[in-house]
Write a protein that holds these residues in place. Structure first.
Motif, PDB file in Angstrom:
ATOM      1  N   GLY A 334       2.039  19.242  -7.491  1.00 63.11           N
ATOM      2  CA  GLY A 334       3.331  19.010  -7.790  1.00 63.11           C
ATOM      3  C   GLY A 334       3.752  17.770  -7.010  1.00 63.11           C
ATOM      4  N   ARG A 335       5.148  18.009  -6.492  1.00 67.87           N
ATOM      5  CA  ARG A 335       5.942  16.904  -6.071  1.00 67.87           C
ATOM      6  C   ARG A 335       5.175  16.508  -5.010  1.00 67.87           C
ATOM      7  N   ALA A 336       4.915  17.154  -3.926  1.00 67.97           N
ATOM      8  CA  ALA A 336       4.163  16.525  -2.657  1.00 67.97           C
ATOM      9  C   ALA A 336       2.727  16.108  -2.884  1.00 67.97           C
ATOM     10  N   ALA A 337       2.136  16.419  -3.685  1.00 59.97           N
ATOM     11  CA  ALA A 337       0.694  15.876  -4.038  1.00 59.97           C
ATOM     12  C   ALA A 337       0.801  14.436  -4.708  1.00 59.97           C
ATOM     13  N   ARG A 338       2.118  14.441  -5.721  1.00 60.29           N
ATOM     14  CA  ARG A 338       2.409  13.012  -6.199  1.00 60.29           C
ATOM     15  C   ARG A 338       2.836  12.011  -5.144  1.00 60.29           C
ATOM     16  N   LEU A 339       3.656  12.411  -4.274  1.00 60.06           N
ATOM     17  CA  LEU A 339       4.090  11.765  -3.142  1.00 60.06           C
ATOM     18  C   LEU A 339       2.855  11.168  -2.344  1.00 60.06           C
ATOM     19  N   LEU A 340       2.061  12.182  -1.833  1.00 58.68           N
ATOM     20  CA  LEU A 340       0.812  11.603  -1.304  1.00 58.68           C
ATOM     21  C   LEU A 340      -0.042  10.494  -1.585  1.00 58.68           C
ATOM     22  N   ALA A 341      -0.243  10.819  -3.113  1.00 60.24           N
ATOM     23  CA  ALA A 341      -1.130  10.040  -3.904  1.00 60.24           C
ATOM     24  C   ALA A 341      -0.649   8.693  -4.122  1.00 60.24           C
ATOM     25  N   GLU A 342       0.694   8.599  -4.176  1.00 58.84           N
ATOM     26  CA  GLU A 342       1.395   7.303  -4.394  1.00 58.84           C
ATOM     27  C   GLU A 342       1.292   6.396  -3.211  1.00 58.84           C
ATOM     28  N   GLY A 343       1.571   6.941  -2.228  1.00 60.09           N
ATOM     29  CA  GLY A 343       1.456   6.341  -0.945  1.00 60.09           C
ATOM     30  C   GLY A 343       2.215   4.940  -0.980  1.00 60.09           C
ATOM     31  N   HIS A 344       1.480   3.896  -0.564  1.00 59.75           N
ATOM     32  CA  HIS A 344       1.979   2.610  -0.526  1.00 59.75           C
ATOM     33  C   HIS A 344       0.954   1.503  -0.794  1.00 59.75           C
ATOM     34  N   ARG A 345       1.404   0.610  -1.748  1.00 62.77           N
ATOM     35  CA  ARG A 345       0.366  -0.499  -2.344  1.00 62.77           C
ATOM     36  C   ARG A 345      -1.084  -0.031  -2.339  1.00 62.77           C
ATOM     37  N   ASP A 346      -1.142   0.726  -3.248  1.00 64.78           N
ATOM     38  CA  ASP A 346      -2.429   1.216  -3.588  1.00 64.78           C
ATOM     39  C   ASP A 346      -3.198   1.930  -2.347  1.00 64.78           C
ATOM     40  N   SER A 347      -2.676   2.623  -1.261  1.00 67.82           N
ATOM     41  CA  SER A 347      -3.154   3.230  -0.405  1.00 67.82           C
ATOM     42  C   SER A 347      -2.405   4.646  -0.483  1.00 67.82           C
ATOM     43  N   PRO A 348      -3.143   5.643  -0.633  1.00 65.88           N
ATOM     44  CA  PRO A 348      -2.576   6.970  -0.725  1.00 65.88           C
ATOM     45  C   PRO A 348      -2.062   7.200   0.970  1.00 65.88           C
ATOM     46  N   CYS A 349      -1.365   8.164   0.911  1.00 70.26           N
ATOM     47  CA  CYS A 349      -0.790   8.625   2.620  1.00 70.26           C
ATOM     48  C   CYS A 349      -1.157   9.943   2.861  1.00 70.26           C
ATOM     49  N   GLY A 350      -2.172  10.573   2.026  1.00 69.86           N
ATOM     50  CA  GLY A 350      -2.630  11.744   2.711  1.00 69.86           C
ATOM     51  C   GLY A 350      -3.409  12.205   1.458  1.00 69.86           C
ATOM     52  N   ILE A 351      -3.882  13.611   1.815  1.00 66.84           N
ATOM     53  CA  ILE A 351      -4.789  14.327   0.848  1.00 66.84           C
ATOM     54  C   ILE A 351      -4.177  15.626   0.332  1.00 66.84           C
ATOM     55  N   ALA A 352      -4.106  15.961  -0.679  1.00 68.05           N
ATOM     56  CA  ALA A 352      -3.600  17.126  -1.369  1.00 68.05           C
ATOM     57  C   ALA A 352      -4.714  18.027  -2.010  1.00 68.05           C
ATOM     58  N   THR A 353      -4.712  19.252  -1.402  1.00 62.01           N
ATOM     59  CA  THR A 353      -6.022  20.177  -1.793  1.00 62.01           C
ATOM     60  C   THR A 353      -5.248  21.161  -2.784  1.00 62.01           C
TER      61      THR A 353
END
Length: 420
Positions: A334-353
């Motif tokens: 959900g929301r947290a996974a989308r946030l991590l996948a979006e990251g910044h400038r094509d780089s994610p900021c984490g991994i959602a499991t």
């Protein structure tokens, strides 16, 4: 205008728990409003007031905001009955305060849902408008977690509906929470999403790092900093640590920082399972936590595998990790996974499991240890996203607009809607 801000779990910056209400109250004060915060004594919170309680309360001015602190202890370490009693006592005390003075606006910040009672009382008896802030949707979330008796859930239903329908404005921390308010009949024109934000001054790469005793300099520190309760599902972290230990992974150390009803059992379980790669720390004041995050390599977000958590939660700790520039491993969809996948400038900021998948958590942590350069890029992307989207000062301005719109000080077109 004169604002009464009701938040039973309020803490100032000196505490170890969330400071959102502090930031919003400061923003309201900076906008020219007079703010009084009423709170209880929440575990881990520090109000900044000192001295004895008189007739069950003490008060003073801290950083330009008047505080009224009631001698009503409350925390996740308490059982359901004791917490319910604390909720009721605070609602009664806050109701008396809400009727004692001619407030222009009451802000009722839930949870607990009972904070809506004094707002509704003041609205009914004095015609005082109120802003209802939804931090967690009750009774929806306790029902999903099976965390409250059926009778208690039934009692919450009319209270939640009345709060949403009669509020002059509703502020929700996520779009999913906003949808629960709309489903209860809230006026769509008066519902706004103002997410949790990042304190970019307190957390960040500019903070001097600190590593706790016993943490080797070569270890990758993966920090979970938050409540240790049923909702957090921290057995999954112990399961992941056990898998890592069986695989011979010696580079990673899990640090679990915080308090809660489940902590003693989790500590005993870690000892019984011989988990040498897990360390428990007491709750840390925010400044000390900022130093720990500056000295860590990974931030860990963990919740129990409850499907409703995907859109109905907005964890403070996730914002702290992003502000600190830490890559994140989260077991959320959900929301947290989308946030991590979006990251910044094509780089994610984490991994959602996947929720509930300890093996996937262990694999994600191993990936972080294997890829220090990519891990660093993720952390930088998280900090950049925090600056671009989650600066708490900007979000606090939206909260001020919502409060002013609730009493008609700004027209609807000027009250900004912030997407989560």
């Amino acid at each position: 205008m004169r604002i009464l801000y009701l938040h039973q779990h309020y803490s100032g910056p000196g505490g170890a728990t969330a400071t959102r209400s502090h930031a919003m109250a400061r923003a309201l004060t900076a906008a020219g409003h007079s703010v009084t915060i009423a709170c209880g004594q929440y575990a881990g919170a520090v109000t900044g007031l000192a001295g004895p309680f008189r007739h069950g309360r003490r008060e003073g001015v801290v950083r330009g905001v008047k505080l009224v602190e009631f001698a009503i202890p409350c925390g996740n370490h308490q059982g359901f009955a004791r917490r319910t009693a604390a909720f009721g006592r605070f609602a009664a005390a806050a109701s008396r305060l809400a009727l004692a003075e001619p407030w222009d606006l009451v802000v009722a910040s839930s949870t607990p849902l009972t904070v809506a009672i004094p707002a509704l009382v003041a609205h009914r008896l004095r015609g005082t408008p109120f802003l209802f802030e939804i931090r967690d949707p009750w009774p929806e979330l306790p029902r999903a977690m099976k965390a409250a008796p059926a009778l208690a859930l039934a009692a919450m239903e009319p209270l939640a509906t009345a709060a949403c329908r009669r509020a002059a404005g509703v502020v929700a921390l996520s779009e999913g929470m906003a949808e629960t308010a709309l489903a209860r009949g809230a006026d769509p024109a008066r519902v706004r999403v103002v997410p949790n934000g990042c304190d970019l001054d307190l957390f960040g790469p500019h903070i001097a790092p600190w590593r706790p005793p016993g943490a080797a300099m070569w270890e990758v520190l993966a920090v979970y900093a938050g409540a240790h309760g049923r909702a957090n599902g921290l057995d999954q972290l112990l399961d992941a640590a056990a898998l890592l230990q069986r695989q011979g992974e010696r580079r990673l150390r899990l640090l679990l920082v915080g308090e809660g009803s489940e902590k003693p059992r989790l500590q005993q379980a870690a000892v019984a399972r011989g988990l040498a790669n897990v360390t428990f720390l007491d709750s840390l004041p925010k400044q000390r936590l900022a130093a720990l995050l500056a000295g860590a390599q990974v931030g860990v977000q963990c919740l129990a595998p409850v499907p409703e958590f995907a859109e109905w939660t907005a964890p403070n700790k996730l914002m702290d990790y992003l502000a600190a520039g830490l890559p994140v491993v989260a077991n959320l969809s959900g929301r947290a996974a989308r946030l991590l996948a979006e990251g910044h400038r094509d780089s994610p900021c984490g991994i959602a499991t996947p929720p509930g998948d300890a093996a996937a958590l262990a694999h994600a942590l191993t990936w972080m240890a294997d890829n220090p350069a990519l891990r660093g890029r993720m952390g930088a992307a998280g900090r950049a996203q925090a600056v671009r989207r989650w600066d708490r000062r900007l979000l606090a301005a939206d909260f001020v607009h919502a409060a002013e719109h609730a009493v008609g000080l700004v027209p609807a077109a000027e009250a900004s809607l912030v997407a989560a």
